[in-house]
Design a protein around this motif. Structure first.
Motif, short mmCIF file in Angstrom:
data_model
loop_
_atom_site.label_atom_id
_atom_site.label_comp_id
_atom_site.label_asym_id
_atom_site.label_seq_id
_atom_site.Cartn_x
_atom_site.Cartn_y
_atom_site.Cartn_z
N PHE A 13 3.61 0.68 2.85
CA PHE A 13 3.40 -0.47 3.72
C PHE A 13 3.63 -1.70 2.85
O PHE A 13 2.84 -1.99 1.95
CB PHE A 13 1.98 -0.48 4.29
N GLN B 70 0.85 -1.18 0.00
CA GLN B 70 0.00 0.00 0.00
C GLN B 70 0.89 1.23 0.00
O GLN B 70 1.82 1.34 0.81
CB GLN B 70 -0.92 0.02 1.22
N TYR C 16 0.77 5.28 0.30
CA TYR C 16 0.02 6.49 0.63
C TYR C 16 0.68 7.66 -0.09
O TYR C 16 1.89 7.87 0.02
CB TYR C 16 0.00 6.72 2.15
N HIS D 50 -8.91 6.79 7.41
CA HIS D 50 -8.02 5.64 7.61
C HIS D 50 -6.56 6.07 7.60
O HIS D 50 -5.77 5.67 8.47
CB HIS D 50 -8.27 4.61 6.52
N ALA D 51 -6.20 6.90 6.61
CA ALA D 51 -4.80 7.34 6.50
C ALA D 51 -4.38 8.16 7.71
O ALA D 51 -3.31 7.94 8.29
CB ALA D 51 -4.61 8.14 5.21
N ILE E 292 -0.49 8.23 9.07
CA ILE E 292 0.38 8.82 8.06
C ILE E 292 0.55 10.31 8.32
O ILE E 292 -0.42 11.03 8.52
CB ILE E 292 -0.18 8.61 6.64
N THR F 195 4.49 7.05 1.77
CA THR F 195 4.74 6.04 2.80
C THR F 195 4.30 4.70 2.24
O THR F 195 3.18 4.57 1.74
CB THR F 195 3.98 6.34 4.09
N GLU G 261 -6.00 5.78 11.43
CA GLU G 261 -5.67 4.37 11.62
C GLU G 261 -4.23 4.06 11.21
O GLU G 261 -3.51 3.40 11.95
CB GLU G 261 -6.65 3.50 10.83
N ALA G 262 -3.83 4.53 10.03
CA ALA G 262 -2.48 4.25 9.57
C ALA G 262 -1.46 5.22 10.15
O ALA G 262 -0.26 4.95 10.13
CB ALA G 262 -2.43 4.28 8.04
N VAL H 16 7.30 -0.88 7.03
CA VAL H 16 6.93 0.47 6.63
C VAL H 16 8.17 1.21 6.13
O VAL H 16 9.20 1.23 6.80
CB VAL H 16 6.31 1.26 7.81
#
Length: 217
Positions: free
Chosen positions: A174, A6, A8, A160-161, A167, A172, A164-165, A179
Motif C-alpha cells: 500500500f 505498508q 504485507y 486487520h490484514a 489481503i 502486497t 480490513e485490508a 496498491v
C-alpha cells in the motif's frame, strides 16, 4: 508530504524476501515511511508448507523462484526445514521489536535468517538469538514470547490484514492510495512513490506473489 508505505508479508514467503531489496533501493533519499505488516500464509492449525516433500512446489522453487532471485542478484536458498515453520511466534516477536523501534530491522534479519542461513524461525531460542543480534534484549524478548505478551497485538494485526485490508496474497504494497500486489522492481516502486509525492493518479502493477493456497507465481 511523507508517503506512507505498508508492506504485507510473511517470513516464509520467498517473494516477500525478494521484494525487500527493490523497496530499499526505491525509497532511498525520499520522504517515505515504511511499515511492514504481518500476514500469515498458513496459520496454525492449517498444515504448514513442506516443499522438500512436495515435488510440484520444489520444482516451482528450482525452476521459477531460484532463477528469479539469481536475476536480481540475491543469494537465496530453499531452507532445508521439513516442514517450514509457522510464523506466529516470529510475528509476536515483531510486535516486541516494533515497540522498541526496531521493527524493520527485525524483519530484515528474519528474512535473511530463513532464506539465506536456513535457520528455524519457529524456534523461540533461534528467535531470541536473532533479536539479540539486532540489539534487542534477548531475555526480555524470550520472556515476551513465553508469556504471550504480544499474542493479542499480533492477532489484531492479522484481523486487520485479513478483514480490513482484504489481503489474499503477499507481498502486497500500500503506497499512499495505491496498491501493488506481488514483487515490484525498483523502477515501478519509484514511479508510484513519485506519483504519490506529486499527488498524481496512476495505475498500480501486479507481480509475483504467494497466496494463501500455497501457490507462488
Amino acid at each position: 508530504m511523507t508517503v506512507k508505505i505498508q508492506v504485507y508479508s510473511d517470513y516464509v514467503c520467498p517473494f516477500c524476501f525478494l521484494a525487500e531489496g527493490p523497496l530499499e533501493q526505491a525509497v532511498q533519499g525520499k520522504d517515505v515511511e515504511v511499515e511492514w505488516m504481518p500476514f500469515e500464509l498458513r496459520p496454525s492449525p492449517t498444515e504448514p508448507l513442506d516443499p522438500w516433500n512436495d515435488p510440484p512446489k520444489l520444482k516451482m522453487f528450482e525452476q521459477s523462484i531460484a532463477p528469479y532471485a539469481q536475476r536480481l542478484g540475491i543469494d537465496m536458498k530453499l531452507p532445508r526445514l521439513s516442514p517450514h515453520p509457522y510464523t506466529h511466534l516470529a510475528f509476536e516477536g515483531y510486535q516486541y521489536a516494533k515497540e522498541h523501534g526496531k521493527g524493520n530491522e527485525y524483519n530484515h534479519r528474519l528474512f535473511r535468517a530463513f532464506f539465506q542461513e536456513e535457520q528455524n524461525i519457529g524456534d523461540p531460542d533461534v528467535l531470541a538469538k536473532l533479536a539479540g543480534e539486532i540489539g534487542l534484549d534477548a531475555a526480555e524478548y524470550r520472556e515476551a514470547l513465553e508469556t504471550g505478551k504480544y499474542k493479542e497485538a499480533h492477532q489484531q494485526a492479522l484481523n486487520h490484514a485479513y478483514r480490513e485490508a482484504g489481503i489474499t496474497a503477499v507481498p502486497t504494497f500500500f503506497i499512499g492510495d495505491k496498491v501493488l500486489r506481488g514483487v515490484a522492481n525498483r523502477e515501478t516502486l519509484e514511479q508510484v512513490i513519485a506519483e504519490e509525492l506529486a499527488g498524481q493518479a496512476g495505475k498500480a502493477a501486479e507481480g509475483l506473489s504467494c497466496s494463501v493456497d500455497g501457490e507462488c507465481d
